[in-house]
Every structure is written in structure tokens, then in C-alpha cells.
Design an enzyme around this catalytic site. Structure first.
Site, PDB file in Angstrom:
ATOM      1  N   MET A   1       0.786  -1.073   0.198  1.00 19.83           N
ATOM      2  CA  MET A   1      -0.072  -0.101   0.106  1.00 19.83           C
ATOM      3  C   MET A   1       0.950   1.123   0.071  1.00 19.83           C
ATOM      4  O   MET A   1       1.792   1.132   0.557  1.00 19.83           O
ATOM      5  CB  MET A   1      -0.882   0.004   1.159  1.00 19.83           C
ATOM      6  N   CYS A   2       0.302   2.217  -0.691  1.00 19.35           N
ATOM      7  CA  CYS A   2       0.885   3.591  -0.520  1.00 19.35           C
ATOM      8  C   CYS A   2      -0.187   4.590  -0.377  1.00 19.35           C
ATOM      9  O   CYS A   2      -1.351   4.216  -0.361  1.00 19.35           O
ATOM     10  CB  CYS A   2       1.525   3.842  -1.944  1.00 19.35           C
TER      11      CYS A   2
END
Lengths: 281, 281
Positions: free
Chosen positions: B1-2
Site C-alpha cells: 500500500m501507498c
């Protein structure tokens, strides 16, 4: 006038000592108050800090002085605006991608007739002669090497031949790096010093700071610092000649045309001829 | 995830409040500890701060929280590495010049089969799918507009059509700006809020900070903030749909395809189908 600062090292090294003295020239001990910038490479990546404010008053420059960022290739610039207003887009260094690497450039000097230089699709964003000259160099490299070349020294020699042309347009002192090699080109004001074991002590010219490099280094460290004017009082700096280029890699000088250049006097050493040869951007 | 963070404003505005909450997600209130970066435009110029370290522990991020840099276009990113190692060259945002302007890009998501994308001479430097997708977009723009185009909305619509293609390769949430326009493209997680007079109060989700925008603004200010997840507790954020693009200029939404999109449920709202739609880079 502007001033340049650069570093090439064989181990990631911080530039806090040199930068602390040098940044004072951006408004305090020198007149270069129209912005400053510094680019650090780490691997193939880089980070740039810049500000169109005087460096000696800049909160961001304060961080760069205090927070040691370790790098093997650094280029920095303080500006006294000449071509192009005081703005972020006119603040050096400039970085562009070519052949899958980031190239960073800073210039000191002033060019005439530079607007005729064809940069093709390497378009400048700001208004400086410097960024335009950089874009022109990139265009020339692109033309010369349609596919990414292998021989870095050959490329740097080609860049030097193009710098010889730019020097016909005025004062062109340059620092250029691809993150591995740090290249210098001199028209009138550029000095270097290579520090290696046994290390000694040095005292800054612009700030009351002394450093004992012996305490800051290991015996294998090799660090070259390049600057428009020497930064320390008690060390011997090499003064570059007009037309001189040098290529540093991991702190070592790996190619130069020093021995091919005549030992001509510097223009500003002659009384009455200082103005045209002073570093302007 | 970012996670992504962006801002478009009609007056130079600092992003300290939003950034202070959001950067905690880079290692403290969120798992995005593999680097962070932020790009501020000022005129045609920009400055980027980035670090491959967790944002909540970064000395440079501390400066960005405390030192108000005023800008009309900002893009920021915190990273949980997926494609490409933890390094400066893989840290978003990425900036490149096209048509004499600097374009800045950040991506959240993960693509498959992206290595086949032809980027021509817009070569990536790092190893991320994100930078490669950005280079491909630049190449597509270059092909579509061999000379610099005038109509920014037409260009953004063309970019959106290309993003539709990238979305076929996986999750592609994007922020892109040329310093004037801030463009968003959504696959699954992207929210926006536009604040204008009368301004209210807001409380951060990630940090115990409340702000009264009334005290920080003038009545004519218009500021849009874009983020992967809402940043405040007591405000209504607009959730973007899959395939939605928006173009903000000076804080205002000036073009969108919102009304053309079906009201389909978000994949992650269905139990058991979360993994493939989580934002990955």
C-alpha cells in the site's frame, strides 16, 4: 557573480563542513543572495534542496548544514541573478534525465548570444542562460549518442568539446554530474582539492569553524571538493586554467586536459581587466 | 500500500496541517514506511523533499511540517514498497520536463505486465512500475502532441484515456500536475474535499490537531485537498469512483467524467475481495 561547490568521494560523505562556510557567501560574506541549491546523489536517485532566498538566512539551508546527508556526488550553487529573475525555476542546480540517468548541472558565468542555441525537445523552463546551455548540452549528447553510450570518459571529453564552444559565448564555469562522475569545466574561477590519508586539519575562510579530517574519516577515504574560490585557509587548492576540464570519479581525478593547456595568465590578474571575467552566474 | 496527498489552491497556501496528519501514516499510524516525498510548485519552478526513510521519523519531513511553504499545486506520496527496492530513485513523486514545463507524478497501486510499456527516450531511472507508467504517459503525450499544445483540458482528457489503459494492468490511482492543473485518476481509493468560504473547523484523524480554517484564510480562498483516505473527522469528503478523473485548477474542479460513470460498488466493499484492490504502491 555566482559560486559553485561540488564534491566527489569514494564513500558516502557529508558536505556539512564545506557547505557551512560556503553558504555564508549567499548574502553574508558574499553577495550571492538570489537563491541557492544543492543536489545530493544516493545511488541513481538524487535529492535537491533549493530556495530563491539568501542561503545564510534560509531555514532549508540551515537543515542542510546541520543534517548530514551522505553522498558520493554533490553539486551546489549560490546565485547573484543576472540572466533571469529571482525565482525557483531560475535557481540552480538543474536536473534532467538522459539515457536512464539523472544529470545535474550548475553554471557560473554569463553568456551572450545564447538564445540562438538549439535545444530541440530539451526545453528550458526558466529564463537563465545557464539552464538553456544545459539543455543545449543535453541535445548535443542526444545527437551524438542516439543510444546510451558505455564509455563515460569519451562522453565527458565530448562534453568538454561542447563547453569549449560555450566558452566562446562568455564565461562558462560548470559542474556536471550523472551521480557517478563529477565533471568540471573552467573559464576563469574554479579550484579543487583532493583530501586523502594522512588527513590534516582545515579552517574555513567564511566561518569560524575548524575540522580535523583525521577524526571524521577512515584511512581509505578520498574526497575531492571543487569550489569557485578556496574554502579553507590552510590548505593548498589547485587552481584550474581557462579551458581546463576534469573528471572525478569516487574522489579521484580520472581524466583531465591540464597538461595540454598553456600556462596563460588569468585575465583578472591584470590590472584594469577584471569586469568581463568576474563570475556572473 | 501507498498513499497519495495533493492540493490545488487559488492562492499560495501551505499544506502543513494536512501533511502533519498524513505523514504519520508513514510508519506510525500507517504501514507506509518505505519513503515519502512532496513536491511544491512555485511559479514554473518546483522543489521536492524526499527521503527513503519512514516519514514520521524523518528530520526532513519534520521541516516540511513546521516550515510553511506556500504553493498552489502540491503532490505528495508515502510508500510501502512493492515494485522496486527502498531507495531514493524509487521514491515518489517523480518529476520530468515536457513542453518546457515540469510535470510531477505520484502513483498508488500495482501494475502487472508493465515492463512491456514502450517509453521510448523517456527512460525510467528506478525500478518501480509507477515511474515506468509515468514515462509511458510522457511518451504517449509526446507522440500525441509533437508540438506543445494549448488546450490543457484536452491534454488532461487524453491523459485520462491513457490512464484507462493503465487501469487494465492493475490498480492505478494517480496524481499528476504541471504546476497549474492538478489531475486525479482513480481506480479504487481516492478522496477530495474543496474548502471555501464560509470556512469551518477540522480535526485530523491521525494526530490530535484541530484547525479553524476561518482564522487561516481570506474569504476568497479556494483550496482542494486530495488524499487516498480522508484526513479529517468532521468534514464530508468526496469519494472518487473507479475510472473517475478530475482536473483541478486554482482549487476549482474544472473538468471531470463523474456524471458519466456508473454507480458501481467498490470492490473492497464486498467481503472476501479486498486483496486485489488494496492500494499497493
Amino acid at each position: 557573480m555566482c559560486e559553485l561547490l561540488g564534491m566527489s568521494a569514494n564513500v558516502p560523505t557529508d558536505i556539512c563542513f564545506s557547505f557551512t562556510g560556503w553558504i555564508q557567501r549567499s548574502g553574508k560574506t558574499g553577495p550571492h543572495r538570489d537563491g541557492w541549491g544543492i543536489t545530493f546523489y544516493e545511488g541513481k536517485g538524487f535529492r535537491t534542496f533549493k530556495d530563491p532566498k539568501p542561503g545564510y538566512q534560509s531555514t532549508i539551508a540551515e537543515l542542510v548544514q546541520k543534517y548530514p546527508i551522505k553522498s558520493r556526488a554533490v553539486i551546489s550553487h549560490i546565485r547573484q541573478a543576472n540572466r533571469g529573475g529571482v525565482s525557483l525555476e531560475n535557481t540552480h542546480p538543474f536536473t534532467r534525465e538522459l539515457w536512464g540517468r539523472f544529470w545535474t548541472f550548475a553554471h557560473n558565468g554569463q553568456l551572450s548570444g545564447y538564445k540562438a542555441l538549439d535545444t530541440a525537445n530539451h526545453r528550458p523552463v526558466g529564463e537563465t542562460d545557464s539552464e538553456l546551455a544545459f539543455c543545449w548540452l543535453l541535445k548535443r549528447l542526444d545527437d551524438q549518442y542516439p543510444t546510451p553510450p558505455d564509455d563515460a570518459i569519451e562522453v565527458c571529453r565530448f562534453i568538454a568539446s561542447q563547453c569549449d564552444q560555450l566558452r566562446q559565448l562568455g564565461v562558462f564555469n560548470m559542474l556536471l554530474t550523472d551521480g557517478e562522475h563529477v565533471m568540471t569545466y573552467c573559464t576563469n574561477h574554479l579550484y579543487s582539492i583532493t583530501r586523502r590519508s594522512p588527513f590534516g586539519k582545515a579552517t574555513l575562510i567564511d566561518e569560524e569553524v575548524e575540522v580535523n579530517f583525521q577524526e571524521e574519516t577512515t584511512p581509505n577515504d578520498i574526497v575531492t571538493v571543487i569550489a569557485t574560490q578556496p574554502l579553507t585557509l590552510n590548505e593548498q587548492w589547485h587552481r584550474m586554467k581557462p579551458g581546463e576540464y576534469n573528471i572525478f570519479h569516487q574522489g579521484e581525478l580520472i581524466d583531465t586536459n591540464q597538461s595540454q593547456l598553456a600556462d596563460i595568465p588569468f585575465a583578472e590578474d591584470k590590472p584594469g581587466s577584471q569586469a568581463p571575467t568576474e563570475p556572473l552566474e
